[in-house]
Enzyme design. Sequence first.
Site, PDB file in Angstrom:
ATOM      1  N   SER A   1       0.856  -1.187   0.000  1.00  0.00           N
ATOM      2  CA  SER A   1       0.000   0.000   0.000  1.00  0.00           C
ATOM      3  C   SER A   1       0.891   1.235   0.000  1.00  0.00           C
ATOM      4  O   SER A   1       2.086   1.159   0.278  1.00  0.00           O
ATOM      5  CB  SER A   1      -0.916   0.009   1.227  1.00  0.00           C
ATOM      6  OG  SER A   1      -0.150   0.173   2.412  1.00  0.00           O
TER       7      SER A   1
ATOM      8  N   LEU B   1       2.978  -1.022   4.945  1.00  0.00           N
ATOM      9  CA  LEU B   1       2.422   0.269   5.354  1.00  0.00           C
ATOM     10  C   LEU B   1       3.540   1.295   5.282  1.00  0.00           C
ATOM     11  O   LEU B   1       4.602   1.108   5.889  1.00  0.00           O
ATOM     12  CB  LEU B   1       1.872   0.175   6.783  1.00  0.00           C
ATOM     13  CG  LEU B   1       1.323   1.453   7.412  1.00  0.00           C
ATOM     14  CD1 LEU B   1       0.140   1.999   6.613  1.00  0.00           C
ATOM     15  CD2 LEU B   1       0.895   1.190   8.860  1.00  0.00           C
TER      16      LEU B   1
ATOM     17  N   VAL C   1       7.168  -2.257   6.998  1.00  0.00           N
ATOM     18  CA  VAL C   1       7.040  -0.798   6.937  1.00  0.00           C
ATOM     19  C   VAL C   1       7.842  -0.335   5.732  1.00  0.00           C
ATOM     20  O   VAL C   1       8.988  -0.746   5.534  1.00  0.00           O
ATOM     21  CB  VAL C   1       7.538  -0.126   8.229  1.00  0.00           C
ATOM     22  CG1 VAL C   1       7.628   1.391   8.046  1.00  0.00           C
ATOM     23  CG2 VAL C   1       6.599  -0.451   9.384  1.00  0.00           C
ATOM     24  N   LYS C   2       7.224   0.512   4.913  1.00  0.00           N
ATOM     25  CA  LYS C   2       7.878   1.001   3.699  1.00  0.00           C
ATOM     26  C   LYS C   2       8.648   2.284   3.992  1.00  0.00           C
ATOM     27  O   LYS C   2       8.104   3.237   4.547  1.00  0.00           O
ATOM     28  CB  LYS C   2       6.844   1.262   2.597  1.00  0.00           C
ATOM     29  CG  LYS C   2       6.228   0.010   2.036  1.00  0.00           C
ATOM     30  CD  LYS C   2       5.110   0.311   1.052  1.00  0.00           C
ATOM     31  CE  LYS C   2       5.616   0.525  -0.335  1.00  0.00           C
ATOM     32  NZ  LYS C   2       4.495   0.580  -1.314  1.00  0.00           N
ATOM     33  N   ILE C   3       9.910   2.277   3.592  1.00  0.00           N
ATOM     34  CA  ILE C   3      10.772   3.456   3.720  1.00  0.00           C
ATOM     35  C   ILE C   3      11.319   3.785   2.340  1.00  0.00           C
ATOM     36  O   ILE C   3      11.854   2.908   1.659  1.00  0.00           O
ATOM     37  CB  ILE C   3      11.942   3.178   4.694  1.00  0.00           C
ATOM     38  CG1 ILE C   3      11.417   2.933   6.110  1.00  0.00           C
ATOM     39  CG2 ILE C   3      12.937   4.339   4.685  1.00  0.00           C
ATOM     40  CD1 ILE C   3      12.505   2.566   7.113  1.00  0.00           C
TER      41      ILE C   3
END
Length: 367
Positions: free
Chosen positions: A45, A109, A140-142
Amino acid sequence: MAKSRLHELSEHGQSVWIDSLSRQWLRDGSLQKLIDEDAVVGVTSNPTIFQKAMSEGDWYDDQLREVLREHDDPREIFWLLAVADVKEACDVLRPVWDGGKGQDGYVSLEVDPDLAYERDATIEQALKLHELVDKPNLHVKIPATEPGLGAIEECIGRGKSINVTLIFSLARYEAVAQAYLRGLERLVEDGGDPSRVASVASFFVSRVDTEADKRLDAVGHPELKGKLAIANAKLAYQRYQELFSGERWSALEAKGATKQRCLWASTSTKSPEYRDVMYVEELIGPQTVDTMPLETIEAFQDHGVVADTLEQGVREARKLLEELAGAGVDYDDVTETLEREGVQKFSDSFAELLDGVRAKRGELVSA
């Protein structure tokens, strides 16, 4: 049930993830159907996806009414809504994660895109999101900006699973993989368990052609259009194989570490001149992930061709970079422009999303 094209794709070693998430999908069984019928084993997402999901219908209204009793800040409200969706999606995909040794079954996310150039704030929020969701199958998207590299290493070093997003160039991919390796080495040195950490390196594909094609038209070399995105990804995969082999990697693997797989993102075709499943068909290979929007999943199920293509044409891919330079197209400038614009697009979507939360808040309060 007959084996689908995407199930065949999975048999070639490529995991199918879907680049979309909505509460409607979670509640009406659409996500489970994608898992069962379309071989989907992961969800990604981003702010654009949440903006679209939250602007359609009234699926979020009940939770919004509840949240508004205690919260007024649109950012805080958004995170409460998004975290609820991601937690539920993690539960839906948990059997995949349990059955696949933690390689698939992840839900991603993304951190606030306004933090893309702030290392410490990104670290703080990434750790907080892991704490809020509290699921082992969360990524977790970075974003892979320069400051993001330090955040990626730090989070991996603390044992957190990360999806590195917005990778466009080969040099930046190299830096991302090195950050992952350093993070794992720190984790092991501190006595942590690397087998509980997973990461993917999300290489954006179609946007590369969108930018390069525009420049090729401008310099009068249309014969080179539609080639750079695939060549770029194929060369990244070659480097992946080199980085995740040899003594350094073997030492980490012996401790239980898993490879940071290449993930092909932005795989829908933007130009009507190209086959609508081109960016899937040309990048099929083992130990990779392809995250597709729903329309690409449907198109591939209908007429996609499955074959091992990722390691074909590597020599031609290297030659193409030389041809582009000879034609006057600056590869580094293309990829730097795409990174800058990618961050801005997500930031714009996030701002639009927050405006939508404000508008919905106004509607519910007045009602």
